[in-house]
Design an enzyme around this catalytic site. Structure first.
Site: not given
Length: 916
Positions: A772, A776
């Site tokens: 995750d 980003k």
């Protein structure tokens, strides 16, 4: 036999008309009416005598026409007509006098008007004019049902009179009514035999409805003790027919006759017939459709009245058709020019010719609703120089919008047109020859083409005429084509202030572009009272809503579809619910959730889902989930010009549709990272489309939940700064874990606590893997201009190698304590060095790379100062090289993530025209 019967009818009608001596002014009435009608027949048939058909009685010899002789010299009484502001004029249409109760309501309004003198213009009762035209049609079609239809006319007025009149008044009116009906029956019989009626004969017949309604209203008002007379306006109003099936008032002759009429009938209240008038030869005629409004305006000018009030069944003039724009507002004022323009383009205001008489004397027109007396209505007048209200609302440069449907564009194009005198004359001469009506004309200054709009039903005749007229030019190549573009509509923006306000056109076209509307043609006069555009018919309502919203006449409305009503999506729906009224009232923003799509079911609404009950409604009215149908429903609502889909999932499949949605003009708002961190070519294609169109794609929440990370980065780049490095703690979950991994606590214990508190995904490995954070990092790297794939980012996973294959999250949590020692060793080493552990992502723009890993920072470093689940991002740039720009705040949790999405939605509304 037919010829014989016809001649007898002529003779009979002539005898009847000359025998009626009580009406000296028009003893020739039927002769004047019948002469043009009968002369259209052969002289042979007129010479033959005949008798009425056996068994049929001759009609009554009493023919009641209401004319008085104003053409002869009459000694005037001392009382002269006092013109000016003591007079007010009211006009009541057929709906207003449609029933006995409504006639009494009209009488009450007239009595309560405190004007010193009043003139009231009335139409026939509702549907009566159509009934009278139907009588003519049936009679000349030799349909004997005209007799029963005439009986229905009699019954309608007789029943109304019995409801509102009594005594001598009732007897007097019924006597006149029966005389009129008897005479009409004789006239219609003559028409039946001849199979034809002239226009003047038709006008005389259809004008009776006004005569009857005026007489009844005057008698009702007299019952209130008011000095009142009724006026047959054929005695006063003189008009000249024109070649365009219209009439022009003769004001000088009409004023002369009015003064004579008033000298014979002085009173405080006059009830005048609308719609009907006379020619100079005293032949009855009409003012054509919408003639009663015209009558009132002419009378207002003749009396130099203080005001003309048009009573109708709407609260006033709307800024747009309320059937198409539900948020259309009543306009308090309109200039004469604005009303003129709006009525030309189909707005339900007034016929343009109604405005001419009152405009000459600056007499204001009020549009009022007889069924809602509390509504102030719309005032049409000269614009005030010191209009305080307009000074307070400078955005209202455009007063209103109107549309005309069912049009086609005709485009005549060719290089041989340039600089050739007479080309336009030849084009429009051909159009005139086929009797077509040109609605709008547009020509480029290069003279290479001329295009114009005509009604679709006339376009074939126009195209054929142009093809014939320019056949040689087309064959020789001087003209390249005569093209027809069907299925068009016109949208007109009207406003007198547009002339002195820069940027109105820009705002109009900007609103159309943002609603993904293509403009086919444009026309604007130098007066700039209106700007006219031609659009596809299917885009017309959407275009109307878009421009109406842009000029703040209604809310900026966005049709939204929420995909994924899980934790984030449901929190967003609740936030929308709580803020809806504030957004509407204070910010003029209307966010309508038209659909909610889950993995198994969906909820759809035509008008907008009630967000106070959306959970219940999903259970009650939910249907099987279908993404394609869901998108079609949300986007297919033409009453709302702007559509946005909010993807609150983490689904790669849903993200794959973004490109198609944006191409269709659907805005996308999402916290879903899959599109921006997916394959590079797809990301570049998506961003290129976003830059090329007016469709917006907002994804602030993909990186920092509610923190302004992406917008800060864009602000730096757009202002010319150069990014050197972006470093940060991007995971609220991992921030919480390492902020609490201290004081001898076991790593597995802290992970279990974070899972229990709802900070982690259902399977904590999704957070601990670092994927995750890597997504980003890749999003920020691409925003910074680096062309990197997700696979280019090395990720230091926190999931121990042996546990990556665990079958379930439960098994993973059970096995994790076995690796606590390894994590404790790292934590103690950092502690002994006066440092802390932090899981970070780094975008090294200088070296064009990125990394995700566990790092150690001194305890005085900003990254060491965090608490809870805060995120922190440091931007090192050319401007912020010595001391990085820090953005810090909560980076996890449903409330802040939903708030970030909500912020993007409001940013979209601002881009679409909401006040910022």
């Amino acid at each position: 036999m037919a010829s014989s019967s016809f001649s007898t009818a002529v003779a009979h009608l002539s005898r009847v008309s000359t025998a009626h001596t009580s009406l000296p002014s028009h003893h020739n009435l039927f002769q004047s009416q019948c002469r043009p009608f009968f002369l259209s027949r052969s002289s042979h048939s007129l010479r033959k005598g005949f008798t009425l058909p056996r068994g049929r009685k001759a009609p009554s010899p009493a023919v009641h026409a209401s004319f008085t002789d104003l053409s002869t010299n009459v000694s005037l009484e001392d009382k002269q007509l006092a013109k000016g502001e003591t007079w007010s004029v009211h006009k009541f249409g057929g709906t207003c006098v449609g029933t006995s109760q409504r006639i009494q309501n009209v009488a009450e309004i007239v009595v309560k008007d405190d004007s010193e003198r009043k003139l009231v213009v009335v139409s026939a009762m509702s549907k009566v004019t159509d009934m009278m035209y139907d009588l003519i049609h049936k009679a000349q079609s030799r349909d004997e049902s005209y007799i029963s239809s005439l009986d229905a006319v009699l019954e309608k007025h007789s029943a109304t009179a019995h409801d509102i009149l009594d005594g001598d008044n009732l007897a007097s009116f019924l006597s006149k009514l029966h005389h009129d009906i008897s005479n009409l029956k004789a006239m219609l019989r003559a028409i039946y035999i001849a199979g034809h009626a002239t226009e003047s004969f038709t006008d005389f017949v259809v004008g009776h409805g006004e005569l009857w309604s005026a007489q009844m209203l005057s008698l009702v008002i007299r019952k209130n003790g008011i000095d009142c007379n009724w006026m047959d306006t054929r005695d006063v109003l003189i008009v000249n027919p024109t070649s365009t099936n219209q009439v022009d008032p003769d004001y000088l002759e009409s004023e002369r006759r009015l003064e004579k009429w008033y000298s014979l009938n002085p009173c405080k209240v006059i009830i005048a017939t609308g719609f009907i008038a006379s020619t100079h030869k005293n032949i009855p005629t009409t003012l054509k459709r919408d003639g009663s409004d015209f009558s009132a305006a002419i009378m207002g000018a003749l009396f130099r009245a203080r005001q003309v009030t048009i009573w109708t069944d709407v609260d006033g003039v709307y800024s747009a058709d309320p059937r198409k724009v539900s948020e259309a507002v009543i306009l308090k004022t309109l200039s004469y020019q604005e009303a003129w323009e709006m009525s030309y383009f189909g707005a339900n205001v007034l016929h343009p010719r109604t405005i001419i008489p009152v405009m000459r004397y600056g007499i204001p027109i009020m549009i009022r609703n007889i069924f809602n007396l509390s509504a102030p209505g719309t005032k049409i007048c000269h614009p005030s120089v010191n209009d305080h209200e307009d000074m307070q609302n400078l955005q209202n440069y455009v007063k209103g919008f109107a549309t005309i449907d069912n049009l086609a564009l005709v485009n005549v194009e060719g290089t041989g047109m340039a600089g050739v005198p007479g080309t336009a004359s030849a084009i429009f001469g051909a159009v005139k020859d086929v009797g077509a009506n040109v609605i709008m004309i547009s020509q480029a200054s290069s003279e290479h083409s001329v295009c114009f709009a005509v009604p679709e039903k006339e376009v074939k005749a126009v195209a054929d005429a142009l093809q014939s007229r320019f056949r040689q030019a087309l064959d020789n190549g001087r003209l390249s084509q005569v093209a027809v573009i069907p299925n068009c509509s016109i949208l007109a923006a009207v406003g007198q202030k547009m002339a002195s306000t820069p940027g109105v056109s820009a705002s109009l076209f900007n609103a159309l572009a943002k609603a993904n509307i293509n403009v086919r043609a444009i026309a604007q006069g130098c007066s700039e009272y209106n700007i006219t555009v031609v659009v596809k018919r299917e885009d017309c309502i959407k275009a109307l809503r878009a421009v109406h919203s842009r000029f703040y006449l209604s809310r900026t409305t966005i049709a939204m579809g929420i995909i994924g009503p899980g934790l984030i999506g449901s929190t967003l729906l609740d936030q929308l619910r709580d803020q809806a009224s504030t957004l509407k009232e204070e910010f003029n923003i209307d966010l309508r959730v038209m659909g909610i799509l889950g993995s198994k079911s969906m909820l759809l609404s035509e008008a907008g889902i009630d967000l106070t009950r959306w959970r219940e409604l999903r259970g009650e009215r939910g249907e099987v989930a279908d993404l394609e149908r869901f998108v079609q429903h949300v986007h297919g609502n033409h009453f709302i010009p702007n559509t946005a889909l909010v993807d609150c999932t983490a689904d790669t499949g849903v993200a794959g549709y973004y490109y198609d949605w944006l191409r269709k003009g659907i805005h996308v708002v999402t916290p879903n990272k899959k599109a921006n961190s997916g394959p590079l070519d797809q990301y570049l294609r998506l961003r290129a489309l976003q830059r090329q169109s007016y469709t917006h794609y907002f994804y602030e929440a993909t990186v920092g939940a509610g923190l302004p990370i992406v917008s800060t980065l864009r602000g730096l780049l757009e202002t010319g700064d150069r990014i050197l490095q972006i470093e940060g703690i991007f995971s609220g979950t991992l921030s919480y874990i390492f902020n609490n991994f201290k004081d001898g606590r076991a790593f597995s214990e802290v992970v279990a606590e974070a899972k229990e508190a709802g900070y982690t995904e259902p399977d904590p490995r999704d957070d601990l893997s670092g994927t995750d954070v890597a997504r980003k990092v890749i999003i920020l790297a691409r925003e910074s201009g680096l062309k990197l794939e997700l696979s280019n980012i090395p990720v230091g996973s926190l999931v121990p190698e042996p546990l990556r294959g665990c079958a379930s999250a439960q098994e993973f949590m059970q096995e994790l304590p076995k690796f606590d020692q390894e994590f404790t060793k790292k934590q103690e080493d950092a502690e002994n060095a006066g440092e802390v552990l932090r899981y970070v992502g780094v975008v090294d723009v200088t070296n064009k790379k990125g990394v995700v890993e566990l790092r150690r920072y001194k305890k005085d470093h900003p990254f060491a100062q965090l608490s809870g689940s805060d995120n922190i991002i440091a931007f090192t740039t050319r401007r912020y090289q010595d001391q990085p720009l820090i953005v810090r705040g909560p980076g996890a949790g449903a409330q802040v993530t939903a708030g970030g999405i909500f912020s993007d939605i409001l940013r979209l509304a601002s881009y679409l025209g909401a006040p910022s």
